[in-house]
Motif scaffolding. Structure first.
Motif, PDB file in Angstrom:
ATOM      1  N   ALA A  24       9.069  -2.081  -3.945  1.00  0.00           N
ATOM      2  CA  ALA A  24       7.959  -2.505  -2.944  1.00  0.00           C
ATOM      3  C   ALA A  24       7.669  -3.804  -3.164  1.00  0.00           C
ATOM      4  N   PHE A  25       7.306  -4.328  -4.194  1.00  0.00           N
ATOM      5  CA  PHE A  25       6.819  -6.027  -4.277  1.00  0.00           C
ATOM      6  C   PHE A  25       7.959  -6.618  -3.572  1.00  0.00           C
ATOM      7  N   VAL A  26       9.026  -6.460  -3.929  1.00  0.00           N
ATOM      8  CA  VAL A  26      10.189  -7.437  -3.569  1.00  0.00           C
ATOM      9  C   VAL A  26      10.357  -7.339  -1.985  1.00  0.00           C
ATOM     10  N   LEU A  75       0.850  -1.341  -0.113  1.00  0.00           N
ATOM     11  CA  LEU A  75      -0.091  -0.072  -0.049  1.00  0.00           C
ATOM     12  C   LEU A  75       0.782   1.240  -0.125  1.00  0.00           C
ATOM     13  N   GLY A  76       2.235   1.207   0.235  1.00  0.00           N
ATOM     14  CA  GLY A  76       2.887   2.379   0.771  1.00  0.00           C
ATOM     15  C   GLY A  76       2.934   3.141  -0.605  1.00  0.00           C
ATOM     16  N   MET A  77       3.121   2.570  -1.860  1.00  0.00           N
ATOM     17  CA  MET A  77       3.348   3.303  -3.187  1.00  0.00           C
ATOM     18  C   MET A  77       2.113   3.981  -3.523  1.00  0.00           C
ATOM     19  N   ILE A 104       7.569   3.974   4.825  1.00  0.00           N
ATOM     20  CA  ILE A 104       9.026   4.680   4.642  1.00  0.00           C
ATOM     21  C   ILE A 104       9.803   3.675   3.555  1.00  0.00           C
ATOM     22  N   GLN A 105       9.747   2.592   3.886  1.00  0.00           N
ATOM     23  CA  GLN A 105      10.649   1.813   3.156  1.00  0.00           C
ATOM     24  C   GLN A 105      10.071   1.459   1.658  1.00  0.00           C
ATOM     25  N   ALA A 106       8.575   1.604   1.597  1.00  0.00           N
ATOM     26  CA  ALA A 106       8.196   1.602   0.256  1.00  0.00           C
ATOM     27  C   ALA A 106       8.422   2.905  -0.689  1.00  0.00           C
ATOM     28  N   VAL A 107       8.557   4.142   0.145  1.00  0.00           N
ATOM     29  CA  VAL A 107       8.786   5.275  -0.749  1.00  0.00           C
ATOM     30  C   VAL A 107      10.444   5.617  -0.989  1.00  0.00           C
ATOM     31  N   MET A 108      10.985   5.332  -0.105  1.00  0.00           N
ATOM     32  CA  MET A 108      12.568   5.515   0.012  1.00  0.00           C
ATOM     33  C   MET A 108      13.384   5.291  -1.251  1.00  0.00           C
ATOM     34  N   PRO A 109      13.388   4.120  -1.668  1.00  0.00           N
ATOM     35  CA  PRO A 109      14.046   3.471  -2.848  1.00  0.00           C
ATOM     36  C   PRO A 109      13.917   4.445  -4.193  1.00  0.00           C
TER      37      PRO A 109
END
Length: 396
Positions: free
Chosen positions: A338-340, A67-69, A118-123
């Protein structure tokens, strides 16, 4: 010239802000292991139940990653990270008032949800803003995540020794979230938006792509070693007669070595598009570390956490970097990572529970270490599939 200087200043501030945000992504989990005996003295916890304090937030991170992205695309990266820091800070501060196992677990899950966003957005943000040096800046970002774990694991037992209160030792990390929130909010104008998606397009799904699943399983198995060590290394040595402070410092040493490897390894790997040799060396270091914990835990005691830290610390960012390398477009690359991470954290979240059950049933963590060493050996075989010449063929 002034524009160039302003641009570089904005980039530097953005990177400082990213580092401060990343420091908040592990203390809520890393502080638990060294304090576990004190927590169990106050709240009845089996090792299996205690494993939920690491397992459930990691599982929540996996589920929320999908859901993050979408949330970031709706509200923007800056607002998403502000919201996430608020969630992490409130969840961590709430531990000051907890008096039950359920409350402790709920605070861990809530923090895990904030961490996942946060981890979904940062990369994707890093690939968009620092496209020419993705490996270097991803290494700095991931290293900062591990640095937060190192500080929490090392410092929490000292707070316990000074205050005599494990709740304060867990809740104090809310101050770190407050600092990150202030700095991140102050430089909101430097956060670049992700490239616009074509009108009418939907977020790309990688569910049907076999390469995406291979990357996810690889990331998940590698992260399983990290979450398991984070949860159980300190209790493993406390059972062998070490004090909470000494065991916490040992975990702190391991995470400090993760920081070193997280900085150095991506810089070395950045010299070549083919990352397979580096990945194989990292996995071999982890195998050696687990074998040392099993065969000679009281001799060369500092060596085994160093080997584990060097291996795990490099493997974490390299797993994400290999995923980012598959795609040039930041939005698509962000969707893939995000999927990974989503699938990977669901896999990794099971490892502390499995190790806790093994400890309850067999009376030792050693079989858990053996199992993880075997998993790392399987991952060396998986590494052979990551030939950069074939990336475009695997992800159209």
């Amino acid at each position: 010239m002034e524009n160039v200087r302003a641009s570089s200043t904005h980039a530097a501030w953005l990177m400082v802000s990213v580092v401060l945000v990343a420091l908040n992504l592990r203390p809520s989990m890393a502080a638990v292991g060294p304090l576990l005996s004190a927590i169990r003295g106050d709240i009845p916890l089996s090792f299996s139940a205690a494993s939920l304090l690491t397992m459930l937030p990691v599982m929540a991170m996996g589920l929320a990653m999908f859901l993050g992205m979408r949330i970031a695309l709706r509200f923007g990266e800056h607002r998403t990270i502000v919201l996430s820091l608020l969630v992490i800070g409130l969840a961590t501060a709430s531990r000051l008032y907890l008096d039950s196992t359920v409350g402790l677990i709920l605070s861990a899950v809530l923090a895990g949800l904030g961490i996942a966003l946060i981890q979904a957005v940062m990369p994707a943000l890093i690939k968009s803003r620092f496209g020419n040096n993705v490996s270097l800046f991803m290494g700095l970002y991931v290293t900062s995540i591990m640095g937060g774990a190192a500080v929490a694991a090392s410092f929490s037992p000292f707070v316990l020794a000074q205050t005599g209160n494990w709740r304060i030792s867990l809740a104090i990390w809310a101050l770190l979230a407050l600092v990150a929130l202030v700095i991140w909010f102050a430089q909101r104008s430097t956060v670049p938006p992700l490239p616009e998606a074509p009108t009418g397009s939907r977020q790309e799904s990688f569910v049907g792509n076999s390469r995406a699943w291979l990357l996810a399983v690889f990331f998940g198995l590698g992260t399983a070693s990290y979450t398991c060590v984070l949860a159980w290394l300190a209790p493993y040595y406390v059972e062998k007669g070490w004090s909470e402070q000494s065991a916490g410092l040992l975990l702190g040493l391991l995470t400090a070595m993760e920081v070193v490897s997280g900085l150095v390894t991506p810089a070395i790997a950045n010299r070549s598009q083919d990352k397979r040799r580096v990945l194989a060396v990292l996995l071999a270091l982890i195998i050696a570390g687990f074998c040392g914990l099993i065969l000679s835990p009281e001799r060369f005691t500092l060596l085994w956490p160093c080997l584990l830290g060097l291996g795990i610390g490099g493997l974490f960012p390299m797993s994400l970097i290999v995923s980012l390398d598959h795609l040039d477009n930041p939005r698509r690359a962000g969707g893939l990572t995000a999927f990974v991470q989503g699938i990977g954290y669901l896999i990794a979240g099971l490892s502390p529970l499995i190790a806790g059950v093994i400890r309850d049933q067999l009376g030792s963590f050693e079989w858990a270490w053996w199992s993880l060493a075997a998993v790392m050996a399987v991952m060396i075989v998986m590494v052979l599939r990551f030939d950069p010449k074939h990336y475009a063929r695997h992800i159209q």
